[in-house]
Design a protein around this motif. Structure first.
Motif, PDB file in Angstrom:
ATOM      1  N   LYS A  53       0.828  -1.123   0.009  1.00 51.65           N
ATOM      2  CA  LYS A  53       0.003  -0.030  -0.085  1.00 51.65           C
ATOM      3  C   LYS A  53       0.900   1.383  -0.186  1.00 51.65           C
ATOM      4  CE  LYS A  53      -3.830   2.169   2.309  1.00 51.65           C
ATOM      5  NZ  LYS A  53      -5.010   2.221   3.471  1.00 51.65           N
ATOM      6  N   LEU A  54       0.434   2.272  -0.702  1.00 55.54           N
ATOM      7  CA  LEU A  54       1.299   3.488  -0.881  1.00 55.54           C
ATOM      8  C   LEU A  54       0.865   4.483  -0.051  1.00 55.54           C
ATOM      9  CD1 LEU A  54       3.157   5.327  -2.412  1.00 55.54           C
ATOM     10  CD2 LEU A  54       1.387   5.928  -4.030  1.00 55.54           C
ATOM     11  N   PHE A  55       1.817   5.204   0.788  1.00 52.56           N
ATOM     12  CA  PHE A  55       1.595   6.227   1.440  1.00 52.56           C
ATOM     13  C   PHE A  55       2.490   7.468   1.055  1.00 52.56           C
ATOM     14  CE2 PHE A  55       0.742   2.518   4.155  1.00 52.56           C
ATOM     15  CZ  PHE A  55      -0.439   3.061   4.370  1.00 52.56           C
ATOM     16  N   GLU A  56       2.122   8.612   0.795  1.00 54.38           N
ATOM     17  CA  GLU A  56       3.028   9.595   0.383  1.00 54.38           C
ATOM     18  C   GLU A  56       2.618  11.195   1.003  1.00 54.38           C
ATOM     19  OE1 GLU A  56       1.518  11.230  -3.984  1.00 54.38           O
ATOM     20  OE2 GLU A  56       1.745   9.302  -3.950  1.00 54.38           O
ATOM     21  N   PHE A  57       3.782  11.822   1.016  1.00 54.84           N
ATOM     22  CA  PHE A  57       3.408  13.214   1.297  1.00 54.84           C
ATOM     23  C   PHE A  57       4.293  14.028   0.531  1.00 54.84           C
ATOM     24  CE2 PHE A  57       5.402  16.816   3.454  1.00 54.84           C
ATOM     25  CZ  PHE A  57       4.285  17.693   3.673  1.00 54.84           C
ATOM     26  N   ALA A  58       3.829  15.240   0.122  1.00 51.07           N
ATOM     27  CA  ALA A  58       4.539  16.079  -0.941  1.00 51.07           C
ATOM     28  C   ALA A  58       4.114  17.567  -0.501  1.00 51.07           C
ATOM     29  CB  ALA A  58       4.201  15.944  -2.190  1.00 51.07           C
ATOM     30  N   SER A  59       5.172  18.530  -0.372  1.00 51.88           N
ATOM     31  CA  SER A  59       4.750  19.757   0.111  1.00 51.88           C
ATOM     32  C   SER A  59       4.346  20.689  -1.059  1.00 51.88           C
ATOM     33  CB  SER A  59       5.989  20.468   0.784  1.00 51.88           C
ATOM     34  OG  SER A  59       7.143  20.235  -0.119  1.00 51.88           O
ATOM     35  N   SER A  60       4.678  20.158  -2.130  1.00 53.13           N
ATOM     36  CA  SER A  60       4.087  20.713  -3.320  1.00 53.13           C
ATOM     37  C   SER A  60       3.765  19.316  -4.231  1.00 53.13           C
ATOM     38  CB  SER A  60       5.186  21.733  -3.962  1.00 53.13           C
ATOM     39  OG  SER A  60       6.367  20.977  -4.543  1.00 53.13           O
ATOM     40  N   SER A  61       3.972  19.594  -5.568  1.00 55.15           N
ATOM     41  CA  SER A  61       3.161  18.431  -6.574  1.00 55.15           C
ATOM     42  C   SER A  61       4.470  17.619  -6.325  1.00 55.15           C
ATOM     43  CB  SER A  61       3.484  19.223  -7.941  1.00 55.15           C
ATOM     44  OG  SER A  61       3.168  18.010  -8.609  1.00 55.15           O
ATOM     45  N   MET A  62       3.963  16.346  -6.281  1.00 54.88           N
ATOM     46  CA  MET A  62       5.008  15.207  -6.055  1.00 54.88           C
ATOM     47  C   MET A  62       5.554  14.994  -7.404  1.00 54.88           C
ATOM     48  SD  MET A  62       6.256  12.537  -4.167  1.00 54.88           S
ATOM     49  CE  MET A  62       5.119  12.086  -2.902  1.00 54.88           C
ATOM     50  N   GLN A  63       4.582  15.051  -8.610  1.00 58.06           N
ATOM     51  CA  GLN A  63       5.288  14.860  -9.903  1.00 58.06           C
ATOM     52  C   GLN A  63       6.425  15.882 -10.031  1.00 58.06           C
ATOM     53  OE1 GLN A  63       4.689  12.128 -11.794  1.00 58.06           O
ATOM     54  NE2 GLN A  63       6.181  12.616 -13.368  1.00 58.06           N
ATOM     55  N   LYS A  64       6.402  17.178  -9.902  1.00 55.01           N
ATOM     56  CA  LYS A  64       7.307  18.423 -10.034  1.00 55.01           C
ATOM     57  C   LYS A  64       8.478  17.922  -9.071  1.00 55.01           C
ATOM     58  CE  LYS A  64       4.151  22.151 -11.538  1.00 55.01           C
ATOM     59  NZ  LYS A  64       3.674  23.129 -11.096  1.00 55.01           N
ATOM     60  N   THR A  65       8.309  17.429  -8.036  1.00 51.14           N
ATOM     61  CA  THR A  65       9.445  17.173  -7.104  1.00 51.14           C
ATOM     62  C   THR A  65      10.144  16.126  -7.485  1.00 51.14           C
ATOM     63  OG1 THR A  65       8.229  17.938  -5.295  1.00 51.14           O
ATOM     64  CG2 THR A  65       9.983  16.715  -4.590  1.00 51.14           C
ATOM     65  N   ILE A  66       9.713  14.962  -8.175  1.00 51.41           N
ATOM     66  CA  ILE A  66      10.432  13.858  -8.732  1.00 51.41           C
ATOM     67  C   ILE A  66      11.195  14.282 -10.052  1.00 51.41           C
ATOM     68  CG2 ILE A  66      10.137  11.543  -9.750  1.00 51.41           C
ATOM     69  CD1 ILE A  66       7.694  11.124  -7.786  1.00 51.41           C
ATOM     70  N   GLU A  67      10.316  15.247 -10.571  1.00 53.00           N
ATOM     71  CA  GLU A  67      11.124  15.534 -12.031  1.00 53.00           C
ATOM     72  C   GLU A  67      12.336  16.657 -11.565  1.00 53.00           C
ATOM     73  OE1 GLU A  67       8.276  17.546 -14.466  1.00 53.00           O
ATOM     74  OE2 GLU A  67       7.113  15.663 -14.715  1.00 53.00           O
TER      75      GLU A  67
END
Length: 127
Positions: A53-67
């Motif tokens: 199961k996935l749990f995630e937190f991102a202070s801004s967009s997760m996709q932008k942070t990963i990029e």
């Protein structure tokens, strides 16, 4: 009272392991949030439970942070060989400048004393 230091090893009891995972996951998510708020940092946290199961937190967009992360790591990987090559070329050019200076001093010496210079000059090349 002080609690003893817990050994870092797998918890064998399934229920205890699940409870510990939930508590530590929540604590980690809370710390990630606090870091992003207090320090204005861009934080992305991805956690997968033992069951997937996935749990995630991102202070801004997760996709932008990963990029952003991928661009940053890609830039560091491609710049490393370039920097090493640049350092090698700088050292090589310094050696060549020293050799040129030595040759010019030698040429001035020979012309000052009006002596015929040797026909062959040996230059040591360091690789």
């Amino acid at each position: 009272m002080v609690r003893g230091k817990a050994q870092m090893r797998r918890i064998e009891n399934d229920t205890s392991r699940q409870v510990t995972f939930s508590k530590r996951r929540n604590g980690l998510l809370k710390k990630a949030f606090e870091l992003s708020v207090l320090c204005d940092a861009v934080v992305a946290l991805i956690i997968f439970s033992p069951k997937g199961k996935l749990f995630e937190f991102a202070s801004s967009s997760m996709q932008k942070t990963i990029e952003h992360y991928r661009r940053h790591t890609k830039d560091n990987e491609t710049n490393k060989p370039i920097e090493q090559n640049l350092q090698h070329l700088k050292a090589e050019s310094a050696n060549m400048l020293k050799t040129i200076e030595d040759l010019e001093v030698s040429r001035r010496y020979w012309s000052f004393y009006k002596i015929q210079p040797p026909t062959k000059i040996y230059i040591e090349v360091k690789i």
